[in-house]
Design an enzyme around this catalytic site. Structure first.
Site, mmCIF file in Angstrom:
data_model
loop_
_atom_site.group_PDB
_atom_site.id
_atom_site.type_symbol
_atom_site.label_atom_id
_atom_site.label_comp_id
_atom_site.label_asym_id
_atom_site.label_seq_id
_atom_site.Cartn_x
_atom_site.Cartn_y
_atom_site.Cartn_z
ATOM 1 N N ASP A 38 49.984 45.718 51.821
ATOM 2 C CA ASP A 38 51.265 46.412 51.907
ATOM 3 C C ASP A 38 51.295 47.421 53.040
ATOM 4 O O ASP A 38 52.337 48.018 53.310
ATOM 5 C CB ASP A 38 51.580 47.104 50.582
ATOM 6 N N ASP A 44 51.594 47.583 35.078
ATOM 7 C CA ASP A 44 50.655 46.775 34.316
ATOM 8 C C ASP A 44 50.922 46.881 32.810
ATOM 9 O O ASP A 44 51.003 45.857 32.112
ATOM 10 C CB ASP A 44 49.214 47.182 34.642
#
Length: 582
Positions: A141, A470
């Site tokens: 990223d 998550d």
């Protein structure tokens, strides 16, 4: 994927669940609960004799009692799982093992130095599993040419390192850990051939580190001169505003079953970013990895890893297969606990998460299963695509697939295969397939691809709406009725570098607390899922416990400590990587 239902139920199981008996802990929990009940009853009976002070005390003690009951419920029926990878060959041949796509995410070459990512990738490429069944995708990223260059050089070293590890059955396959004094001194025998090859590997790894260190030391302006060849794609890019860059660093074109050596596929991905389009941080990166791998290899199973957590046990994939291929029950995902090296003596900041893993982890294993921890987890692709256990056929029309998964016909076809539980017949076996699919991969990695799809929305992909994507994603999987397994082999499956300072630890815990609070006050609160979906009641209480526990912690963290640690690079707590190459 090999069909689990063809296995005989009478054969030895690939894994077993063992209830744990913590009798003393239960007795203590009951005693404390009775004392709390007595205190609350006393407060209520004498409330009218006292003023506002008792009312405040009653409110605080009631909240503490509720919180205590959440903890007791979570820990009440602990269990552990034991896997038997040696039995795997009895169930399925090597050729029949399912393929696995391995995801590694990194975001900043300064805070997460490329040498760390390189070691993680090398440890994954060297796991004990058929090479033709593996593919490693690295999401960058930070769109860093340094990260890409490091991976290219690492792939060259991997052609020596992976055969060496498998020839001598090396247990620790992250080079920086293996070449420490302790590891080499307890090496694989004393033969002169091994010592010579070990010294050669150490020398080659040293050269790799020097190349990366030399490139790291260059000023950004000096990179402009070297933007040629593969690096030309990185010319004049901005970190938050650049097109998609996908590079097939290594494609396995060897025939493993003919005895030829090879390496797993290695693919570099830097998704498109634009200031006007939200990128959803890590959850967005994981969804891009899922789509790109879907059009390239489309493995039915996926492993996701943080860039600073390497594979410490070469049998990790086989341990996961013991759960995922067992005929008795289809689990949603297999989570391995997070463990860390280089922690301070006595672990003063709690980075080893001992209490969380030993008591809470064992407790939720006795309910609906482990929480998704964001790293070291094996997922079924069809589960990430939104399939429920009761609707395991995955029959969707092409129009429905395009509406759910976006406008790419190629990806819709691959998603349809995954939802039906079919393995793409060309997965990891065709010659030139990866390069042929790069154009489609660029399309599904675009920043506006998700605008006409359900990605990030409930049930589809990694979930948006919380910085702890998550936990939110795992909650969604449990909400649909799936269960999960915490697999804790020895040696531990994965090891990461833990923060060695208080501010860095508190920053991490503050982020967790913020994300968990976002879940608690959102429409996906676990309490709602108990009544509207298939989340078990005690599993809901476990989610409430971890949400409230983290938010208590966050309220006690001074802001000054967070500001002081916001720019602490991971390299400051990974000095052993550099020391091991000296």
């Amino acid at each position: 994927m090999a069909k689990a239902d063809r296995y005989s139920p009478s054969s030895s199981p690939l894994y077993e669940r063992f209830p744990l008996k913590y009798t003393n802990h239960r007795i203590l929990d009951v005693v404390v609960s009775l004392l709390l009940a007595s205190l609350l009853l006393y407060r209520l009976l004498h409330l009218h004799h006292h003023g506002i002070a008792w009312l405040i005390a009653l409110s605080c003690e009631s909240w503490f009692a509720f919180f205590w009951l959440l903890a007791v419920s979570t820990k009440w029926t602990p269990a552990e799982f034991k896997t038997y990878p040696e039995r795997l060959s009895e169930r399925v041949e090597e050729r029949g093992l399912p393929a696995v796509d391995m995801f590694v995410t990194t975001a900043d070459p300064v805070l997460e130095p490329p040498i760390i990512t390189v070691n993680t990738v090398l440890s994954l490429m060297a796991v004990d599993y058929p090479v033709s069944k593996l593919a490693c995708y690295v999401s960058d990223d930070g769109c860093s040419p340094l990260t890409y260059y490091s991976l290219v050089e690492a792939s060259k070293f991997a052609r020596l390192w992976v055969p060496f590890c498998k020839k001598y059955n090396v247990h620790v396959r992250a080079p920086f850990r293996y070449f420490s004094v302790a590891e080499v001194s307890s090496g694989n025998g004393e033969s002169s051939e091994f010592r010579q090859e070990c010294e050669k590997m150490k020398e080659e790894y040293g050269k790799l580190c020097c190349k990366i260190e030399e490139a790291t030391g260059k000023q950004p302006s000096s990179w402009d001169v070297t933007y040629s060849g593969d690096l030309a794609a990185f010319a004049h890019v901005e970190r938050r505003n650049h097109p998609t860059i996908i590079k097939v660093i290594w494609e396995n074109k060897y025939d493993t079953w003919a005895g030829e050596e090879g390496l797993p596929h290695l693919v570099y991905i830097s998704r498109e970013k634009h200031p006007e389009h939200p990128h959803h941080y890590r959850a967005g990166a994981m969804n891009v990895l899922t789509r790109v791998s879907g059009v390239m290899t489309n493995a039915p199973l996926m492993l996701n890893m943080d860039c600073d957590m390497y594979a410490n046990n070469p049998l990790i994939v086989r341990y996961a297969m013991c759960v995922l291929l067992d005929a008795r029950r289809e689990e949603g995902f297999v989570q391995f606990p997070q463990s860390f090296y280089g922690a301070l003596k006595d672990d003063p900041f709690g980075n080893q998460l001992v209490v969380l893993l030993q008591f809470v982890g064992a407790g939720i294993s006795g309910i609906q299963g482990a929480f998704y921890g964001g790293t070291g987890c094996f997922h079924r692709r069809k589960v990430i695509y939104g399939l429920c256990p009761v609707d395991n056929t995955g029959e969707f029309s092409e129009k429905e697939l395009l509406r759910i998964f976006g406008t790419s016909i190629e990806f819709a076809e691959s998603a349809g295969l995954a939802l039906k539980g079919h393995t793409n017949s060309q997965t990891n076996t065709s010659r030139g397939r990866l390069l042929d699919s790069v154009e489609v991969a660029n399309q599904v990695a675009g920043c506006n691809y998700e605008s006409s799809s359900n990605w990030g929305k409930p049930n589809i992909g990694w979930q948006y709406g919380s910085t702890t994507e998550d936990v939110l994603t795992g909650l969604g999987i449990h909400t649909r009725g799936w269960s999960s397994v915490m697999c804790n082999p020895y040696p531990v499956a994965f090891l990461g570098c833990a923060p060695t300072g208080g501010p860095a630890s508190l920053t991490q815990q503050k982020r967790w607390a913020t994300g968990l609070l976002e879940i608690l006050i959102s429409g996906r609160n676990p309490l709602i899922s108990v009544f509207t979906a298939k989340l078990q009641f005690r599993q809901c209480l476990a989610y409430l416990w971890i949400n409230n526990n983290s938010n208590f912690l966050s309220s006690a963290i001074p802001s000054s400590l967070l500001i002081a640690s916001s720019t602490t690079p991971i390299s400051s707590r990974s000095c052993k990587i550099q020391e091991s190459t000296s």
